[in-house]
Design a protein around this motif. Structure first.
Motif, PDB file in Angstrom:
ATOM      1  N   UNK A   6       2.606  -6.548 -23.146  1.00  0.00           N
ATOM      2  CA  UNK A   6       3.034  -7.022 -21.509  1.00  0.00           C
ATOM      3  C   UNK A   6       2.950  -8.286 -21.182  1.00  0.00           C
ATOM      4  N   UNK A   7       4.086  -9.016 -20.769  1.00  0.00           N
ATOM      5  CA  UNK A   7       4.041 -10.060 -19.972  1.00  0.00           C
ATOM      6  C   UNK A   7       3.856  -9.736 -18.623  1.00  0.00           C
ATOM      7  N   UNK A   8       2.828 -10.216 -17.957  1.00  0.00           N
ATOM      8  CA  UNK A   8       2.265 -10.373 -16.647  1.00  0.00           C
ATOM      9  C   UNK A   8       2.811 -11.495 -16.018  1.00  0.00           C
ATOM     10  N   UNK A   9       3.421 -11.333 -14.641  1.00  0.00           N
ATOM     11  CA  UNK A   9       4.014 -12.593 -14.014  1.00  0.00           C
ATOM     12  C   UNK A   9       3.750 -12.739 -12.482  1.00  0.00           C
ATOM     13  N   UNK A  10       3.456 -13.839 -12.173  1.00  0.00           N
ATOM     14  CA  UNK A  10       3.298 -14.005 -10.619  1.00  0.00           C
ATOM     15  C   UNK A  10       4.299 -15.289 -10.304  1.00  0.00           C
ATOM     16  N   UNK A  11       4.738 -15.425  -9.393  1.00  0.00           N
ATOM     17  CA  UNK A  11       5.727 -16.488  -8.979  1.00  0.00           C
ATOM     18  C   UNK A  11       5.909 -16.850  -7.357  1.00  0.00           C
ATOM     19  N   UNK A  12       5.996 -18.117  -7.285  1.00  0.00           N
ATOM     20  CA  UNK A  12       6.488 -18.500  -5.799  1.00  0.00           C
ATOM     21  C   UNK A  12       7.822 -17.978  -5.524  1.00  0.00           C
ATOM     22  N   UNK A  13       8.126 -17.657  -4.141  1.00  0.00           N
ATOM     23  CA  UNK A  13       9.227 -17.281  -3.934  1.00  0.00           C
ATOM     24  C   UNK A  13      10.315 -18.073  -4.349  1.00  0.00           C
ATOM     25  N   UNK A  14      11.659 -17.314  -4.836  1.00  0.00           N
ATOM     26  CA  UNK A  14      12.985 -17.992  -5.154  1.00  0.00           C
ATOM     27  C   UNK A  14      12.542 -18.826  -6.641  1.00  0.00           C
ATOM     28  N   UNK A  15      11.596 -18.657  -7.185  1.00  0.00           N
ATOM     29  CA  UNK A  15      11.527 -19.173  -8.579  1.00  0.00           C
ATOM     30  C   UNK A  15      12.604 -18.863  -9.535  1.00  0.00           C
ATOM     31  N   UNK A  16      13.057 -19.655 -10.197  1.00  0.00           N
ATOM     32  CA  UNK A  16      14.271 -19.380 -11.038  1.00  0.00           C
ATOM     33  C   UNK A  16      14.021 -18.778 -12.217  1.00  0.00           C
ATOM     34  N   UNK A  34       7.129 -13.084 -30.675  1.00  0.00           N
ATOM     35  CA  UNK A  34       8.520 -13.512 -30.333  1.00  0.00           C
ATOM     36  C   UNK A  34       8.907 -12.697 -29.119  1.00  0.00           C
ATOM     37  N   UNK A  35      10.034 -13.112 -28.608  1.00  0.00           N
ATOM     38  CA  UNK A  35      10.467 -12.115 -27.467  1.00  0.00           C
ATOM     39  C   UNK A  35      10.910 -10.724 -27.728  1.00  0.00           C
ATOM     40  N   UNK A  36      11.345 -10.783 -28.955  1.00  0.00           N
ATOM     41  CA  UNK A  36      11.364  -9.276 -29.446  1.00  0.00           C
ATOM     42  C   UNK A  36      10.195  -8.467 -29.505  1.00  0.00           C
ATOM     43  N   UNK A  37       9.024  -8.943 -29.390  1.00  0.00           N
ATOM     44  CA  UNK A  37       7.834  -8.020 -29.588  1.00  0.00           C
ATOM     45  C   UNK A  37       7.589  -7.427 -27.898  1.00  0.00           C
ATOM     46  N   UNK A  38       8.053  -8.046 -27.385  1.00  0.00           N
ATOM     47  CA  UNK A  38       7.924  -8.090 -25.860  1.00  0.00           C
ATOM     48  C   UNK A  38       8.306  -6.314 -25.442  1.00  0.00           C
ATOM     49  N   UNK A  39       7.547  -5.551 -24.679  1.00  0.00           N
ATOM     50  CA  UNK A  39       7.824  -4.216 -24.164  1.00  0.00           C
ATOM     51  C   UNK A  39       8.504  -4.481 -22.683  1.00  0.00           C
ATOM     52  N   UNK A  40       7.950  -5.486 -21.942  1.00  0.00           N
ATOM     53  CA  UNK A  40       8.487  -5.759 -20.687  1.00  0.00           C
ATOM     54  C   UNK A  40       7.732  -6.551 -20.003  1.00  0.00           C
ATOM     55  N   UNK A  41       8.434  -7.087 -18.837  1.00  0.00           N
ATOM     56  CA  UNK A  41       7.769  -7.965 -17.787  1.00  0.00           C
ATOM     57  C   UNK A  41       7.281  -7.013 -16.616  1.00  0.00           C
ATOM     58  N   UNK A  42       6.054  -7.312 -16.334  1.00  0.00           N
ATOM     59  CA  UNK A  42       5.308  -6.630 -15.187  1.00  0.00           C
ATOM     60  C   UNK A  42       4.747  -7.550 -14.086  1.00  0.00           C
ATOM     61  N   UNK A  43       5.040  -7.116 -12.805  1.00  0.00           N
ATOM     62  CA  UNK A  43       4.664  -7.965 -11.713  1.00  0.00           C
ATOM     63  C   UNK A  43       4.186  -7.018 -10.697  1.00  0.00           C
ATOM     64  N   UNK A  44       3.630  -7.567  -9.725  1.00  0.00           N
ATOM     65  CA  UNK A  44       3.174  -6.719  -8.599  1.00  0.00           C
ATOM     66  C   UNK A  44       4.351  -6.126  -7.569  1.00  0.00           C
ATOM     67  N   UNK A  98      -3.743  -9.760 -14.132  1.00  0.00           N
ATOM     68  CA  UNK A  98      -3.819  -7.925 -13.756  1.00  0.00           C
ATOM     69  C   UNK A  98      -2.432  -7.410 -13.880  1.00  0.00           C
ATOM     70  N   UNK A  99      -1.476  -7.951 -13.573  1.00  0.00           N
ATOM     71  CA  UNK A  99      -0.060  -7.273 -14.070  1.00  0.00           C
ATOM     72  C   UNK A  99       0.047  -7.132 -15.426  1.00  0.00           C
ATOM     73  N   UNK A 100      -0.199  -8.147 -16.319  1.00  0.00           N
ATOM     74  CA  UNK A 100      -0.111  -7.812 -17.661  1.00  0.00           C
ATOM     75  C   UNK A 100      -1.158  -6.727 -18.299  1.00  0.00           C
ATOM     76  N   UNK A 101      -2.332  -6.787 -17.851  1.00  0.00           N
ATOM     77  CA  UNK A 101      -3.270  -5.646 -18.094  1.00  0.00           C
ATOM     78  C   UNK A 101      -2.803  -4.233 -17.583  1.00  0.00           C
TER      79      UNK A 101
END
Length: 128
Positions: A6-16, A34-44, A98-101
């Motif tokens: 899991x890739x957990x993400x946080x970002x500022x508004x309008x991040x590209x 590698x990106x192929x190992x990734x299951x998903x992107x997780x965000x609040x 926390x999003x990744x976990x």
């Protein structure tokens, strides 16, 4: 059962999407994945509507999963990073960790603590 990466993400508004996807690739490379190992992107869930997150998930070929507050709070004790500024803004010590976990499950662990770019943060967790 397949391992969840899991890739957990946080970002500022309008991040590209480009900045987010590049940061995810950098975080994965730090732990020899590698990106192929990734299951998903997780965000609040409060990041719903951030088009950069959805577009980054599409570019990486994985789903974007928005995590409810309760799941994030449940994962928070296992996070390694704590930012008082982020606590004041979101109520969480580290959004990305926390999003990744939470995304990788109750028995997950961080492989990569929070990495930051100019407008985003990313952490990588794996299910045990």
């Amino acid at each position: 059962m397949n391992r969840i990466v899991a890739a957990g993400l946080g970002c500022r508004r309008h991040c590209s999407a480009e900045e987010i996807a590049a940061l995810v690739r950098q975080a994965l490379a730090q732990v020899d994945l590698a990106p192929g190992d990734l299951t998903g992107l997780f965000a609040p869930a409060f990041k719903q509507g951030e088009s950069g997150l959805a577009a980054a998930a599409l570019a990486l070929g994985v789903p974007l999963v928005l995590m409810p507050d309760a799941a994030l709070k449940g994962a928070e004790p296992r996070a390694l990073t704590r930012s008082e500024r982020v606590v004041a803004l979101t109520g969480l010590g580290s959004v990305a960790e926390t999003a990744a976990l939470a995304g990788a499950g109750e028995r997950s662990r961080l492989l990569q603590a929070r990495l930051a770019s100019a407008n985003a943060t990313c952490a990588i967790a794996v299910s045990e």
